[in-house]
Design a protein around this motif. Structure first.
Motif, mmCIF file in Angstrom:
data_model
loop_
_atom_site.group_PDB
_atom_site.id
_atom_site.type_symbol
_atom_site.label_atom_id
_atom_site.label_comp_id
_atom_site.label_asym_id
_atom_site.label_seq_id
_atom_site.Cartn_x
_atom_site.Cartn_y
_atom_site.Cartn_z
ATOM 1 N N LYS A 60 -6.881 3.937 6.624
ATOM 2 C CA LYS A 60 -6.577 3.678 8.091
ATOM 3 C C LYS A 60 -6.960 2.298 8.223
ATOM 4 O O LYS A 60 -6.050 1.592 8.966
ATOM 5 N N GLU A 61 -7.989 1.663 7.673
ATOM 6 C CA GLU A 61 -8.286 0.299 8.107
ATOM 7 C C GLU A 61 -7.231 -0.728 7.132
ATOM 8 O O GLU A 61 -6.831 -1.737 7.629
ATOM 9 N N SER A 62 -6.422 -0.229 5.877
ATOM 10 C CA SER A 62 -5.629 -0.984 5.358
ATOM 11 C C SER A 62 -4.299 -1.320 6.203
ATOM 12 O O SER A 62 -3.621 -1.995 6.197
ATOM 13 N N TYR A 63 -4.252 0.264 6.691
ATOM 14 C CA TYR A 63 -2.862 0.417 7.599
ATOM 15 C C TYR A 63 -2.920 -0.833 8.758
ATOM 16 O O TYR A 63 -1.978 -1.320 8.936
ATOM 17 N N TYR A 64 -4.044 -0.738 9.678
ATOM 18 C CA TYR A 64 -4.175 -1.673 10.649
ATOM 19 C C TYR A 64 -4.084 -2.869 10.156
ATOM 20 O O TYR A 64 -3.511 -3.777 10.776
ATOM 21 N N LEU A 65 -4.646 -3.400 9.027
ATOM 22 C CA LEU A 65 -4.831 -4.917 8.730
ATOM 23 C C LEU A 65 -3.298 -5.110 8.102
ATOM 24 O O LEU A 65 -2.899 -6.325 8.625
ATOM 25 N N GLN A 66 -2.515 -4.267 7.384
ATOM 26 C CA GLN A 66 -1.442 -4.753 7.050
ATOM 27 C C GLN A 66 -0.393 -4.910 8.120
ATOM 28 O O GLN A 66 0.411 -5.624 8.337
ATOM 29 N N LYS A 67 -0.384 -3.937 9.047
ATOM 30 C CA LYS A 67 0.353 -3.947 10.462
ATOM 31 C C LYS A 67 0.073 -5.100 11.272
ATOM 32 O O LYS A 67 0.923 -5.845 11.696
ATOM 33 N N SER A 68 -1.343 -5.498 11.073
ATOM 34 C CA SER A 68 -1.550 -6.693 12.266
ATOM 35 C C SER A 68 -1.130 -7.958 11.287
ATOM 36 O O SER A 68 -0.513 -8.853 12.249
ATOM 37 N N LEU A 69 -1.224 -8.057 10.048
ATOM 38 C CA LEU A 69 -0.720 -9.203 9.519
ATOM 39 C C LEU A 69 0.865 -9.213 9.554
ATOM 40 O O LEU A 69 1.376 -10.405 9.819
ATOM 41 N N GLN A 70 1.672 -8.135 9.546
ATOM 42 C CA GLN A 70 2.990 -8.288 9.605
ATOM 43 C C GLN A 70 3.379 -8.841 11.146
ATOM 44 O O GLN A 70 4.213 -9.533 11.338
ATOM 45 N N TYR A 71 2.631 -8.232 12.102
ATOM 46 C CA TYR A 71 3.185 -8.803 13.507
ATOM 47 C C TYR A 71 2.524 -10.228 13.609
ATOM 48 O O TYR A 71 3.389 -10.933 14.463
ATOM 49 N N GLU A 72 1.551 -10.777 13.161
ATOM 50 C CA GLU A 72 1.136 -11.953 13.271
ATOM 51 C C GLU A 72 2.042 -13.009 12.564
ATOM 52 O O GLU A 72 2.621 -14.025 12.927
#
Length: 188
Positions: A60-72
């Motif tokens: 879950k943490e990895s998902y949110y981190l990667q998704k946030s990096l993608q959006y940034e």
């Protein structure tokens, strides 16, 4: 105080005879074995549950981190494209020295997150290269170390690398994590 003699406690003869029987000892051994086995199985199941919980939390943490990096990265690509548009405008003389002002909340905070190292290393390397190369190109354009045309070409190469490789890679990775967690109670 009375002078009556102290009486010996009565020994239950049946109980003494029962202790001497083999069936008593066999039942006691089975009770001990059952207790040890029960404790082992409970501890083993508890350990498995703890590991499974930790894995789900990590996913879950990895998902949110990667998704946030993608959006940034997507937002920063939009800023970079705006900057390129200004550089191409011959009437806008301040474009060379205009700061990029990239969003970097996620990128800066990734160094403090334990989930960062759960991100595939090729994504981290590509993102790091993008930020480093764009900053270097921006600085070179501002100082006139390279021509605007050459700088624009190199900036477009950086954009293409992120748009065609990194962002789709992050999207695929987050979809894989989402599928991994689909059968669980974890809500993304």
């Amino acid at each position: 105080m009375s002078n009556s003699p102290i009486q010996n406690p009565k020994v239950d003869v049946e109980r003494v005879n029962e202790i001497k029987k083999a069936s008593f000892w066999v039942s006691q051994v089975f009770i001990i074995i059952a207790t040890v086995l029960g404790v082992y199985l409970a501890a083993s199941q508890g350990y498995k549950q703890a590991v499974q919980f930790e894995n789900m939390k990590s996913y879950k943490e990895s998902y949110y981190l990667q998704k946030s990096l993608q959006y940034e990265l997507q937002d920063n690509i939009a800023l970079l494209k705006t900057y390129i548009g200004k550089l191409q405008n011959a009437n806008y003389y301040g474009a060379r020295n205009e700061p990029l002002n990239f969003y970097s909340l996620v990128w800066d905070n990734m160094k403090f997150s334990s989930a960062t190292l759960a991100t595939p290393p090729e994504f981290l390397r590509q993102a790091q290269g993008f930020y480093r190369n764009v900053a270097k190109l921006h600085d070179s354009i501002a100082k006139s170390d390279i021509s605007v045309d050459n700088g624009l070409k190199q900036l477009r190469i950086e954009i293409d690398l992120v748009e065609q490789d990194l962002i789709p890679g992050l999207e695929k990775s987050t979809q894989t994590i989402k599928q991994e967690l689909s059968g669980t109670d974890v809500i993304l």
